[in-house]
Enzyme design. Structure first.
Site, short mmCIF file in Angstrom:
data_model
loop_
_atom_site.label_atom_id
_atom_site.label_comp_id
_atom_site.label_asym_id
_atom_site.label_seq_id
_atom_site.Cartn_x
_atom_site.Cartn_y
_atom_site.Cartn_z
N ASP A 297 0.85 -1.18 0.00
CA ASP A 297 0.00 0.00 0.00
C ASP A 297 0.90 1.24 0.00
O ASP A 297 2.12 1.14 0.13
CB ASP A 297 -0.97 -0.03 1.21
CG ASP A 297 -2.21 0.80 0.94
OD1 ASP A 297 -3.29 0.46 1.46
OD2 ASP A 297 -2.11 1.78 0.19
N GLU A 495 -11.12 6.45 3.94
CA GLU A 495 -10.15 5.86 4.87
C GLU A 495 -10.37 6.31 6.31
O GLU A 495 -11.52 6.47 6.75
CB GLU A 495 -8.72 6.14 4.37
CG GLU A 495 -8.48 5.58 2.96
CD GLU A 495 -7.02 5.55 2.57
OE1 GLU A 495 -6.68 6.10 1.52
OE2 GLU A 495 -6.22 4.97 3.32
C1 GLC Z 1 -4.47 4.20 -0.09
C2 GLC Z 1 -5.39 3.01 0.12
C3 GLC Z 1 -5.41 2.03 -1.01
C4 GLC Z 1 -5.17 2.75 -2.32
C5 GLC Z 1 -3.77 3.33 -2.29
C6 GLC Z 1 -3.45 4.14 -3.56
O1 GLC Z 1 -3.81 4.55 1.08
O2 GLC Z 1 -5.22 2.29 1.33
O3 GLC Z 1 -6.68 1.38 -0.99
O4 GLC Z 1 -5.30 1.84 -3.40
O5 GLC Z 1 -3.55 4.15 -1.16
O6 GLC Z 1 -4.27 5.28 -3.62
#
Ligand code: GLC
Length: 603
Positions: A297, A495
């Site tokens: 991530d 989030e």
């Molecule tokens: C974020 C998320 C993830 C996403 C990534 C790229 O923090 O947790 O779901 O795909 O970053 O944006």
């Protein structure tokens, strides 16, 4: 052949780190450039030509706005991601496609001409692009219980995503949300692993339709099971419980040949998923037999050493050895590359690990056809927001509506000869019906993109002899109206910004409802929210209640149900709490909910 060139080729073939002889571009008949050659042989041939720097480049994903012009070529980075601040000066399909082609041409100017794989969070349509078709978020798709619909949504999403130059979406989220206080509950198809698994058909739509993008099963593992729904928190479960609740959707995704898996920020009993060799190498890659590649991530490996603000040799070493094949390192791509090179040259990360990661990544790049078709097919660019795509989205909205109360059959509303008073902050706000991950990361209020609000839908579906009056806060209602429709709920979030301790209606909505109820006009409530909310105390005053979730751009689908053009068929994807204090509340936990998982009325 001169001795120097033999030595140079030998060094390149062994993958050691001689500076790449820039002039030695491969001849066109090099096997890896020949689409008639089987993918595994193309991978072997290409791998044999790559230097360590080039291999490490393939394992690196940078944020596209963080590289200067020419740096895709000079660093040989293998992947980019687009996030909110990567938007071209004009946010529209063609400028996004132009940006993608410009970046791809930089990659094609590298010695071995390996194309980029360009990722984006197309999690409910290609939502970063103004004008794209935006579908209901996963919680609404889960309410449809329609796997074939999910597959079709995947196909359209792939077309609109490829149309702006992205070859990879960080979707679907296969989280099993167990506590609705979690800010990412709406990214979950359901609290039920079986329902989530059933909706993995979207992967087939994304990867096997007429236009293909790589799908991502995320976030592995247990993101929806953290204590108190705390985003990026600790999932405290036995291994048996973790396997029973959170693993099945990933097993199904692997069975469907999902191209990538994104690791999760959360911990499992204190062990960070980005540093869990057992769950990633042994379970995901070994036991489940996952053949795609693992992406971290966003800046998640930075946290491995306990300090999330810096990227260290320990972060890189342990993250890559624990099974991450490509690191999403946003602004730190050059630092990541040099740290990993030092770890390999120091013998702390093996060449076998580097080559395994490269095989996984390059296999997907060949399978996607990126070597043959690296640039955007502009015929697809023209399809963003097309009528057929919006029609599919409207169908998804219809099927996602869940009717939870209908006293005296106040629904469906009469189309003709009616007098409907519409109120509520979410009745005429495209941004609110989109939710988070829409144009921007957190989403916004107002007309953020082209779409139809719930109010506009009501006006378009009602007949010409019906009077429609709108008042955001409900002022002006009187007994001349036959029914009041209150469209209330949540404002956008994403989030951890969406984590809550309690889930009450906000003061504006309560004030609006008070005005409507005082008028004596029957009140129909439409809740536009990312999750179940604490409404038991207010429910008795409502004649009817529809959970609309986050419907996306086609708000008219809500009106189709209110006026009976589509009989409500949605089923609750989540158990509905009696109060916030009941969270977490899930089927089979012995608690007495307001509405059970799977509940839904019809006409
Ligand atoms: C974020 C998320 C993830 C996403 C990534 C790229 O923090 O947790 O779901 O795909 O970053 O944006």
């Amino acid at each position: 052949m001169r001795a120097r060139s033999i030595v140079a080729i030998a060094m390149v073939l062994t993958g050691c780190s001689a500076p790449a002889p820039a002039q030695q571009a491969p001849r066109a008949e090099a096997p890896y450039l020949d689409p008639a050659v089987p993918v595994s042989q193309r991978v072997d041939d290409l791998l044999g030509r790559m230097t360590l720097d080039e291999k490490i480049g393939q394992m690196t994903q940078a944020e596209n706005s963080k590289l200067a012009p020419g740096e895709v070529t000079s660093t040989a980075v293998g992947s980019l991601l687009a996030v909110g601040d990567s938007t071209p000066p004009t946010n529209a399909p063609e400028p996004w496609a132009d940006q993608a082609d410009r970046l791809q041409k930089e990659a094609l100017a590298t010695r071995l001409r390996i194309p980029l794989i360009y990722g984006v969070d197309a999690v409910h349509g290609n939502q970063i692009v103004v004008g794209s078709t935006i579908f209901p978020h996963n919680i609404g798709m889960g309410a449809t219980r329609d796997p074939e619909l999910a597959r079709k949504v995947g196909e359209v999403t792939a077309t609109e995503t490829a149309g702006t130059g992205f070859s990879w979406t960080f979707a679907p989220c296969l989280c099993v949300a167990r506590d609705d206080r979690w800010g990412r509950t709406y990214e979950s198809f359901s609290e039920s692993p079986e329902v989530v698994s059933s909706m993995t058909t979207i992967i087939d739509g994304l990867q096997k339709g007429p236009n293909k993008v790589l799908a991502t099963a995320k976030h592995y593992l247990g993101d929806g099971g953290t204590t108190e729904g705390s985003d990026q928190g600790n999932t405290e479960l036995s291994e048996a419980e973790l396997r029973k609740i959170h693993l099945p959707p990933f097993q199904e995704a692997v069975r469907r040949d999902v191209g990538s898996v994104m690791l999760s920020y959360n911990q499992w009993n204190g062990e960070y998923l980005h540093n869990s060799p057992y769950l990633v190498n042994t379970v995901l890659k070994g036991e489940l037999g996952f053949r795609g590649f693992v992406i971290s991530d966003w800046n998640a490996i930075h946290r491995i050493d306990g300090n999330k603000d810096d990227l260290t040799a320990q972060d890189v070493r342990e993250g890559i050895n624990a099974g991450t094949d490509m690191a999403m390192v946003a602004a730190d791509s050059k630092q990541f590359m040099s740290l990993l090179k030092a770890e390999v040259e120091g013998g702390r990360v093996s060449m076998e690990r580097i080559d395994d990661a490269n095989r996984r990544i390059l296999t997907k790049k060949f399978e996607l056809g990126l070597f043959e078709h690296p640039l955007v097919d502009r015929a697809l660019t023209a399809t963003l927001g097309s009528a057929p795509h919006r029609d599919l989205a409207r169908q998804a909205v219809r099927e996602s509506q869940v009717l939870l109360k209908n006293e005296g059959n106040v629904l469906p509303l009469a189309k003709d000869g009616n007098a409907v008073f519409v109120a509520g902050k979410n009745a005429d706000d495209i941004g609110h019906q989109l939710g988070g991950w829409s144009i921007t990361w957190q989403g916004e209020s107002g007309p953020t993109t082209k779409g139809t609000s719930v109010l506009e839908g009501i006006k378009s579906v009602a007949g010409p002899t019906t009077k429609i009056q709108y008042s955001k806060d409900g002022s002006g209602i009187d007994s001349s109206y036959k029914v009041a429709v209150a469209v209330i709920g949540e404002k956008p979030y994403a989030e951890y910004e969406g984590d809550r301790d309690t889930l009450p209606l906000d003061a504006d909505d309560l004030a609006t409802l008070k005005k409507l109820e005082a008028s004596g006009v029957p009140v129909v409530v439409v809740l536009v929210s990312g999750r179940t909310m604490d409404i038991a105390a207010q429910l008795p005053s409502w004649k009817a209640f529809v959970a609309a979730w986050l419907p996306g751009t086609e708000g008219a689908g809500v009106a189709d149900v209110l006026f009976g053009d589509h009989k409500p068929s949605g089923k609750l994807p989540m158990t509905w709490m009696r109060s916030s204090a009941q969270q977490p509340v899930n089927e089979g936990d012995g608690k007495d909910p307001l509405f059970p998982l799977g509940f839904g009325l019809t006409y």
